[in-house]
Structure formats: C-alpha cells, structure tokens
Design an enzyme around this catalytic site. Structure first.
Site, PDB file in Angstrom:
ATOM      1  N   ASP A 114      21.892  62.838  21.950  1.00 15.93           N
ATOM      2  CA  ASP A 114      23.157  62.175  22.280  1.00 15.93           C
ATOM      3  C   ASP A 114      23.142  60.844  21.529  1.00 15.93           C
ATOM      4  OD1 ASP A 114      25.187  60.624  23.408  1.00 15.93           O
ATOM      5  OD2 ASP A 114      25.032  61.604  25.361  1.00 15.93           O
ATOM      6  N   ARG A 134      43.943  75.871  21.317  1.00 18.77           N
ATOM      7  CA  ARG A 134      42.611  75.902  21.964  1.00 18.77           C
ATOM      8  C   ARG A 134      41.555  76.426  20.985  1.00 18.77           C
ATOM      9  NH1 ARG A 134      40.630  80.017  24.658  1.00 18.77           N
ATOM     10  NH2 ARG A 134      42.618  80.751  25.472  1.00 18.77           N
ATOM     11  N   LYS A 137      33.747  56.118  22.926  1.00 18.62           N
ATOM     12  CA  LYS A 137      33.076  54.819  22.709  1.00 18.62           C
ATOM     13  C   LYS A 137      33.347  54.288  21.302  1.00 18.62           C
ATOM     14  CE  LYS A 137      31.482  56.194  26.640  1.00 18.62           C
ATOM     15  NZ  LYS A 137      32.317  55.956  27.799  1.00 18.62           N
ATOM     16  N   TYR A 139      22.776  58.910  30.439  1.00 20.45           N
ATOM     17  CA  TYR A 139      24.024  58.676  31.160  1.00 20.45           C
ATOM     18  C   TYR A 139      23.977  59.473  32.475  1.00 20.45           C
ATOM     19  CZ  TYR A 139      29.031  58.593  32.128  1.00 20.45           C
ATOM     20  OH  TYR A 139      30.258  58.428  32.727  1.00 20.45           O
TER      21      TYR A 139
HETATM   22  N1  LCS Z   1      26.833  60.263  26.679  1.00 24.95           N
HETATM   23  C1  LCS Z   1      26.635  58.943  26.820  1.00 24.95           C
HETATM   24  C2  LCS Z   1      25.398  58.322  26.250  1.00 24.95           C
HETATM   25  C3  LCS Z   1      27.574  58.164  27.497  1.00 24.95           C
HETATM   26  O1  LCS Z   1      27.346  56.861  27.632  1.00 24.95           O
HETATM   27  C4  LCS Z   1      28.724  58.787  28.039  1.00 24.95           C
HETATM   28  C5  LCS Z   1      29.738  58.030  28.801  1.00 24.95           C
HETATM   29  C6  LCS Z   1      28.888  60.171  27.863  1.00 24.95           C
HETATM   30  C7  LCS Z   1      27.921  60.878  27.172  1.00 24.95           C
HETATM   31  C8  LCS Z   1      30.077  60.912  28.400  1.00 24.95           C
HETATM   32  O2  LCS Z   1      31.210  60.644  27.642  1.00 24.95           O
HETATM   33  P1  LCS Z   1      32.712  60.760  28.226  1.00 24.95           P
HETATM   34  O3  LCS Z   1      32.824  62.101  28.873  1.00 24.95           O
HETATM   35  O4  LCS Z   1      32.895  59.654  29.203  1.00 24.95           O
HETATM   36  O5  LCS Z   1      33.555  60.647  26.996  1.00 24.95           O
HETATM   37  N2  LCS Z   1      29.306  56.765  29.207  1.00 24.95           N
HETATM   38  C9  LCS Z   1      29.921  55.908  29.954  1.00 24.95           C
HETATM   39  C10 LCS Z   1      29.340  54.712  30.361  1.00 24.95           C
HETATM   40  O6  LCS Z   1      28.183  54.365  30.137  1.00 24.95           O
HETATM   41  N3  LCS Z   1      30.226  53.994  31.040  1.00 24.95           N
HETATM   42  O7  LCS Z   1      31.384  54.693  31.216  1.00 24.95           O
HETATM   43  C11 LCS Z   1      31.272  55.962  30.549  1.00 24.95           C
END
Ligand code: LCS
Length: 401
Positions: A189, A64, A214, A117
């Site tokens: 972001d 951790r 992503k 998001y």
């Molecule tokens: N920031 C952005 C711009 C994102 O598009 C997402 C997830 C996150 C943060 C969060 O990331 P995660 O915790 O899922 O790794 N975006 C998603 C979307 O547009 N479709 O499914 C997930």
C-alpha cells in the site's frame, strides 16, 4: 492531436503526471480528457458487440467494465507506478478488498505490517477470518519478524510503508526478497508516499495499491483507489474481480482525479519542503516529546527511506506532553490547520489516530503498533511555512506544563 513519439512509460515522472493517459487521438483536439458520462456504449453491429464481449475487439461496453475517462486515469497512475496496467476503484478500501478477494482462498494466511490503516487491519482480522483467512501482524520495519511469521499456508505479504500513522519504514526490497524466496504474493500500500516518491513495483512488489483520495487527487474533494500490477496475469485476475464485485470508479470521479494528478509533483515538492522545516521546528519545541519523520537523521529507518524514496514525504507524527489531553488541546486550538482525518491534500490537516482513524483497534494492538495516545498525525499542506509554524506554536503553547 499529433501523436507523440514518446510513450508515457518513457517520460520522466512530472511529465507522466501531466500527460500519461491523455487521448492520443481526439475528435476535436481537446486538451483535457473529456468526461465520458455514459453508462453504456453502442455497438456498430451485433458481431461487434459479440467481439467486444469476447475480448477480441477493443471498445467499451458498459462503464462498470470500463470507461474512457477512467481508462485515462488508469494509464496515468500505472505509468507513474511503472506497472503493467492500473484498475481504478471506487475507494482505496475497494482496492484493498479487491486484492484480498482476488488472491486469498479459505485456509490461506497473510503476513501484514502491524501498523496499517485501521480498516485494512479490521478487514483481515474481523471480516476475512469469517472465510477462513488468517493473518499475522508484525512490525515489518524489522524484516526478521516478517520471515518468522511465514507459515506453510502463507499466501500473501501485505506491507504499508511509511506506516500509517507511526511513519516507520519497511525495507521494501528486503521484504520483496523474502516474499519471492517463499513464492508469496507481495502487495504494497503506497498511499503514504505516492508513486512520485516511491515505486514499490521497482523494488519487487507484485501489486501496488494507492488510495487516490490522498496525494494523487490532492484536493480533499474526491475518494478513489487504484491497483497497479507488474504482470498481465495479475491484472486480468483483478480486473475480473473488480468488474464482478462492482467496486469500480465513476467517470466524473476519474476526471476530477486526473485533474488533481497533474500537480502531484508540484504539491509534494512544496509540502515536503514545509514538512522538513516543521519537523525540525517540532523537534526543538518544549511541548513535543518525540517526532517521527523519515527525513530526520534520527528516524530509525532514515537510511532505508533515503535509499527507497525520492523524498521523505509530507506526513509527520509527533508525541505531545500530557498524553491524550495534550493531543486534544492541540487539535482544539489549531486555527489554520484543520482538525480532520485524511491526508495528502493542499491544506494541512491534523488528527488523533488513537481516538479517530485507528480507534477501531483495541488499545493493546494500537500500542504494539506504536499508536500511542500522545501521537498526533500531521498531514503537511502547501501553505506558507511561517503560517503553519505560528499556528502549531500557539496550539502547542496551550498545553499545560
Ligand atoms: N490505505 C491507506 C494507507 C490509507 O491511509 C487509507 C485511508 C486507505 C488505504 C483507504 O483509502 P480510502 O478508502 O479512504 O480512499 N486513510 C485515511 C486516513 O488515514 N485518514 O482518513 C482516511
């Protein structure tokens, strides 16, 4: 392994994606960073244990708090972002929440892009408000909105560019100048671009967040997040928060993402070429009302995108005829393109933000952020362009006149 003369930071970006973070010295000369699947690490002596806890001696203690495989990924993404250091997190949302928890106090105010998001907005608007943190959401593609929203108690500016899912662009250097003038922490972001196409720390950001789920992983099989800072001070603060609150990354997760990041440049170059051609195809399709892709000359922030990005990316939003019904028809009719949320993988995915990723936002907020019922979000993958074009064409053809 021979030690290299060139530090990862001095490599060019495709070389970084492949080599940054790999072990300089290994026992067996392994070329791939191993998975150090251990939750704990033995100390040579009690004095060594005490010195590691005191931060006076390098070495691992407990996963951790840090793990060699996770460190390799942190070094890799930090090099790609040209930052001081990275902190890997369990998910992208763990990265977002850690930044807010680390730097916001009761009574503080946040100015954020309105089109972000969905869960990031919910976190600020519904959860952090319980701790006395207020937020104002503005269309940051017009910087005067950012400037106007700043109050005496504003502490942090949060920007997503390109925005999810409108594909509007914020002038990152301009937003950074505003944040610096008001002495605010500036957080970007970078998920929709990835460091291969955009490096916010070079444009004035203090902290950059990526959902590794992503583009960086790129194979739609792992979740993860990363926080990269420009300064040691912010890194130390965040490290303490992530270690204490516990949203850290597992070594197996890190290894898979390390494997994915090596092909980030190849994947983006290929998918981006498809995206440009598909944006042109969609633009002239009779069932499509509008197309938002930063690579199109008519995109309102095309010139800014050209200036701050190394390419226009692989995400396209478009509006179809017959509103919600038209969008649903496309999603139920595509065959090769998969109806699924997420983005940035080798396979093309399509989704409907108003009923899926951004459904948690009230309609009024969605519309203000440009997330209309007719908006279809398309994450272009690495398939053959002609196969994608044919599939889209048959799906759009199913929309009634
Ligand atoms: N920031 C952005 C711009 C994102 O598009 C997402 C997830 C996150 C943060 C969060 O990331 P995660 O915790 O899922 O790794 N975006 C998603 C979307 O547009 N479709 O499914 C997930």
């Amino acid at each position: 392994m021979k030690s290299r003369k060139k530090e990862p930071r001095d490599m060019r970006k495709s070389t970084k994606a492949i080599h940054a973070g790999e072990a300089e010295h290994s026992i067996y000369g392994e070329v791939s960073v191993p998975i150090f699947q251990s939750s704990s690490f033995a100390f040579p002596s009690a004095a060594d244990g005490a010195a590691r806890f005191a931060g006076e001696q390098p070495g691992y203690i407990y996963t951790r708090l840090g793990n060699p495989t996770v460190s390799a990924l942190e070094e890799n993404v930090a090099a790609l972002e040209n930052g001081y250091a990275g902190i890997a997190t369990a998910t992208g949302m763990a990265a977002v929440s850690s930044v807010f928890i680390a730097f916001l106090n009761q009574g503080d105010h946040v100015v954020s892009t309105n089109c972000i998001y969905g869960p990031s907005r919910i976190m600020l608007e519904k959860e952090l408000v319980r701790f006395g943190v207020r937020s104002t959401f503005v269309d940051s593609s017009d910087l005067s909105n950012v400037e106007r929203a700043i109050r005496p108690e504003t502490k942090l500016v949060f920007v997503e560019s390109p925005m999810n899912p409108s594909m509007s662009i914020t002038d990152l250097r301009g937003a950074g100048e505003i944040a610096a003038r008001h002495k605010l922490l500036y957080v970007v972001d970078n998920t929709f671009a990835s460091p291969y196409l955009q490096r916010p720390l070079e444009l004035g950001a203090d902290i950059v967040i990526n959902s590794l789920t992503k583009f960086i992983n790129g194979h739609t099989d792992v979740v993860g997040g990363m926080i990269v800072t420009r300064t040691e001070e912010n890194h130390k603060r965040l490290k303490k928060i992530v270690q204490t609150f516990g949203g850290t990354m597992d070594p197996h997760q890190a290894w898979l993402i390390l494997r994915g990041v090596k092909t980030l440049p190849l994947r983006i170059e290929r998918a981006q070429e498809n995206a440009m051609k598909l944006a042109d195809f969609l633009k002239s399709h009779p069932k499509v009302i509008w197309v938002s892709y930063p690579g199109l000359a008519e995109h309102p922030q095309h010139e800014i995108a050209k200036k701050q990005m190394d390419g226009f990316g692989t995400m396209i939003s478009f509006g179809v005829k017959n509103g919600l019904e038209g969008g649903i028809t496309v999603m139920n009719t595509v065959e090769l393109i998969t109806l699924a949320v997420s983005l940035g993988g080798v396979e093309s995915l399509i989704e409907h933000p108003a009923s899926m990723t951004h459904a948690s936002l009230p309609r009024e907020q969605r519309e203000e952020a440009g997330i209309l019922d007719e908006l279809v979000r398309f994450s272009v993958g690495c398939e053959d362009f002609e196969d994608l074009r044919e599939d889209l064409d048959q799906a759009l053809g199913a929309i009634g006149d």
